[in-house]
Design a protein around this motif. Structure first.
Motif, PDB file in Angstrom:
ATOM      1  N   GLU A 105       0.853  -1.179   0.000  1.00 29.37           N
ATOM      2  CA  GLU A 105       0.000   0.000   0.000  1.00 29.37           C
ATOM      3  C   GLU A 105       0.896   1.240   0.000  1.00 29.37           C
ATOM      4  O   GLU A 105       1.904   1.273   0.695  1.00 29.37           O
ATOM      5  CB  GLU A 105      -0.894   0.017   1.235  1.00 29.37           C
ATOM      6  N   TRP A 106       0.521   2.259  -0.776  1.00 29.49           N
ATOM      7  CA  TRP A 106       1.246   3.531  -0.859  1.00 29.49           C
ATOM      8  C   TRP A 106       2.642   3.376  -1.470  1.00 29.49           C
ATOM      9  O   TRP A 106       3.580   4.051  -1.073  1.00 29.49           O
ATOM     10  CB  TRP A 106       1.338   4.210   0.512  1.00 29.49           C
ATOM     11  N   ALA A 107       2.786   2.515  -2.447  1.00 27.28           N
ATOM     12  CA  ALA A 107       4.090   2.276  -3.079  1.00 27.28           C
ATOM     13  C   ALA A 107       4.653   3.520  -3.746  1.00 27.28           C
ATOM     14  O   ALA A 107       5.857   3.587  -4.009  1.00 27.28           O
ATOM     15  CB  ALA A 107       3.971   1.140  -4.096  1.00 27.28           C
ATOM     16  N   THR A 108       3.825   4.519  -4.003  1.00 27.58           N
ATOM     17  CA  THR A 108       4.322   5.753  -4.618  1.00 27.58           C
ATOM     18  C   THR A 108       5.360   6.443  -3.743  1.00 27.58           C
ATOM     19  O   THR A 108       6.121   7.274  -4.225  1.00 27.58           O
ATOM     20  CB  THR A 108       3.174   6.744  -4.911  1.00 27.58           C
ATOM     21  N   PHE A 109       5.424   6.084  -2.466  1.00 30.42           N
ATOM     22  CA  PHE A 109       6.394   6.695  -1.560  1.00 30.42           C
ATOM     23  C   PHE A 109       7.767   6.031  -1.624  1.00 30.42           C
ATOM     24  O   PHE A 109       8.729   6.539  -1.049  1.00 30.42           O
ATOM     25  CB  PHE A 109       5.882   6.684  -0.117  1.00 30.42           C
ATOM     26  N   ILE A 110       7.857   4.885  -2.291  1.00 26.30           N
ATOM     27  CA  ILE A 110       9.150   4.194  -2.394  1.00 26.30           C
ATOM     28  C   ILE A 110       9.409   3.734  -3.834  1.00 26.30           C
ATOM     29  O   ILE A 110       9.754   2.575  -4.075  1.00 26.30           O
ATOM     30  CB  ILE A 110       9.239   3.000  -1.416  1.00 26.30           C
ATOM     31  N   PRO A 111       9.267   4.613  -4.820  1.00 22.63           N
ATOM     32  CA  PRO A 111       9.375   4.176  -6.223  1.00 22.63           C
ATOM     33  C   PRO A 111      10.712   3.528  -6.565  1.00 22.63           C
ATOM     34  O   PRO A 111      10.764   2.617  -7.393  1.00 22.63           O
ATOM     35  CB  PRO A 111       9.169   5.472  -7.016  1.00 22.63           C
ATOM     36  N   GLU A 112      11.789   3.956  -5.916  1.00 21.10           N
ATOM     37  CA  GLU A 112      13.105   3.409  -6.225  1.00 21.10           C
ATOM     38  C   GLU A 112      13.277   1.974  -5.714  1.00 21.10           C
ATOM     39  O   GLU A 112      14.191   1.274  -6.137  1.00 21.10           O
ATOM     40  CB  GLU A 112      14.208   4.302  -5.641  1.00 21.10           C
ATOM     41  N   ASP A 113      12.389   1.528  -4.843  1.00 17.72           N
ATOM     42  CA  ASP A 113      12.502   0.188  -4.263  1.00 17.72           C
ATOM     43  C   ASP A 113      11.593  -0.844  -4.932  1.00 17.72           C
ATOM     44  O   ASP A 113      11.702  -2.032  -4.654  1.00 17.72           O
ATOM     45  CB  ASP A 113      12.168   0.249  -2.771  1.00 17.72           C
ATOM     46  N   ILE A 114      10.696  -0.404  -5.781  1.00 14.41           N
ATOM     47  CA  ILE A 114       9.709  -1.287  -6.394  1.00 14.41           C
ATOM     48  C   ILE A 114      10.311  -2.000  -7.607  1.00 14.41           C
ATOM     49  O   ILE A 114      10.944  -1.364  -8.451  1.00 14.41           O
ATOM     50  CB  ILE A 114       8.465  -0.470  -6.840  1.00 14.41           C
ATOM     51  N   PRO A 115      10.098  -3.318  -7.707  1.00 12.25           N
ATOM     52  CA  PRO A 115      10.581  -4.037  -8.890  1.00 12.25           C
ATOM     53  C   PRO A 115       9.937  -3.474 -10.158  1.00 12.25           C
ATOM     54  O   PRO A 115       8.784  -3.038 -10.144  1.00 12.25           O
ATOM     55  CB  PRO A 115      10.121  -5.475  -8.650  1.00 12.25           C
ATOM     56  N   GLU A 116      10.699  -3.508 -11.237  1.00  9.91           N
ATOM     57  CA  GLU A 116      10.190  -2.996 -12.509  1.00  9.91           C
ATOM     58  C   GLU A 116       8.917  -3.718 -12.934  1.00  9.91           C
ATOM     59  O   GLU A 116       7.981  -3.108 -13.439  1.00  9.91           O
ATOM     60  CB  GLU A 116      11.274  -3.167 -13.578  1.00  9.91           C
ATOM     61  N   GLN A 117       8.907  -5.036 -12.747  1.00 16.27           N
ATOM     62  CA  GLN A 117       7.721  -5.823 -13.081  1.00 16.27           C
ATOM     63  C   GLN A 117       6.856  -5.958 -11.834  1.00 16.27           C
ATOM     64  O   GLN A 117       7.313  -6.415 -10.790  1.00 16.27           O
ATOM     65  CB  GLN A 117       8.109  -7.208 -13.602  1.00 16.27           C
ATOM     66  N   HIS A 118       5.588  -5.560 -11.966  1.00 13.77           N
ATOM     67  CA  HIS A 118       4.642  -5.649 -10.867  1.00 13.77           C
ATOM     68  C   HIS A 118       3.226  -5.465 -11.412  1.00 13.77           C
ATOM     69  O   HIS A 118       3.046  -5.114 -12.579  1.00 13.77           O
ATOM     70  CB  HIS A 118       4.934  -4.592  -9.787  1.00 13.77           C
ATOM     71  N   LEU A 119       2.255  -5.691 -10.577  1.00 10.01           N
ATOM     72  CA  LEU A 119       0.857  -5.459 -10.935  1.00 10.01           C
ATOM     73  C   LEU A 119       0.349  -4.300 -10.101  1.00 10.01           C
ATOM     74  O   LEU A 119       0.342  -4.374  -8.868  1.00 10.01           O
ATOM     75  CB  LEU A 119       0.006  -6.711 -10.682  1.00 10.01           C
TER      76      LEU A 119
END
Length: 157
Positions: A105-119
């Motif tokens: 939830e709220w992944a917009t706060f950690i964009p650099e940590d999110i895998p390129e591939q996701h849903l």
């Protein structure tokens, strides 16, 4: 992309439970929506679909809750509190590459940590009393594009 409309919380959970049947270890699902949009309700449905019987609570103050008694473990993350600091030092990649499904939830706060591939799952209240939800699934990468196509076939779309 795939969009559903849920008339109430139960339908939101049912949609999530349907998705859960297609998820595997290492999958990453981002939940986007304002406060009260249904992110935790959606996660409850995912947990049900994975066979998790425990009560699902928002991890707002703990950041991560782990549920490991289902078909695959569920890692439920709420990173709202990381808006100022990011998640670089938390070792989130261990979850993303782990044995379970990561829901953030709220992944917009950690964009650099999110895998390129996701849903990405966007939840938006709609309708006269804002009780209904527009739930839009946006695949990022081949794995999730294939997942959406498989889901469309199963749903008869």
């Amino acid at each position: 992309m795939l969009t559903f409309y849920a008339k109430d919380e139960q339908e939101t959970k049912d949609i999530a439970a349907s998705l859960a049947k297609l998820l595997n270890a290492g999958d990453v699902v981002l939940l986007e929506g304002n406060l009260g949009a249904g992110k935790t309700t959606f996660t409850k449905g995912l947990a049900e679909g994975l066979g998790i019987k425990r009560v699902i609570k928002s991890p707002t103050y703990t950041l991560i809750r782990e549920y490991d008694e289902g078909r695959v473990p569920l890692y439920h993350m709420d990173v709202y509190r990381l808006e100022e600091t990011g998640g670089t030092d938390l070792g989130l990649e261990e979850y993303f590459e782990g044995e379970g499904v990561s829901v953030i939830e709220w992944a917009t706060f950690i964009p650099e940590d999110i895998p390129e591939q996701h849903l990405e799952v966007q939840l938006k209240p709609v309708g006269e009393e804002l009780m209904e939800r527009k739930i839009t699934f946006i695949p990022k990468g081949e794995r999730y594009e294939a997942l959406i196509e498989e889901w469309k076939q199963l749903e008869g779309e």
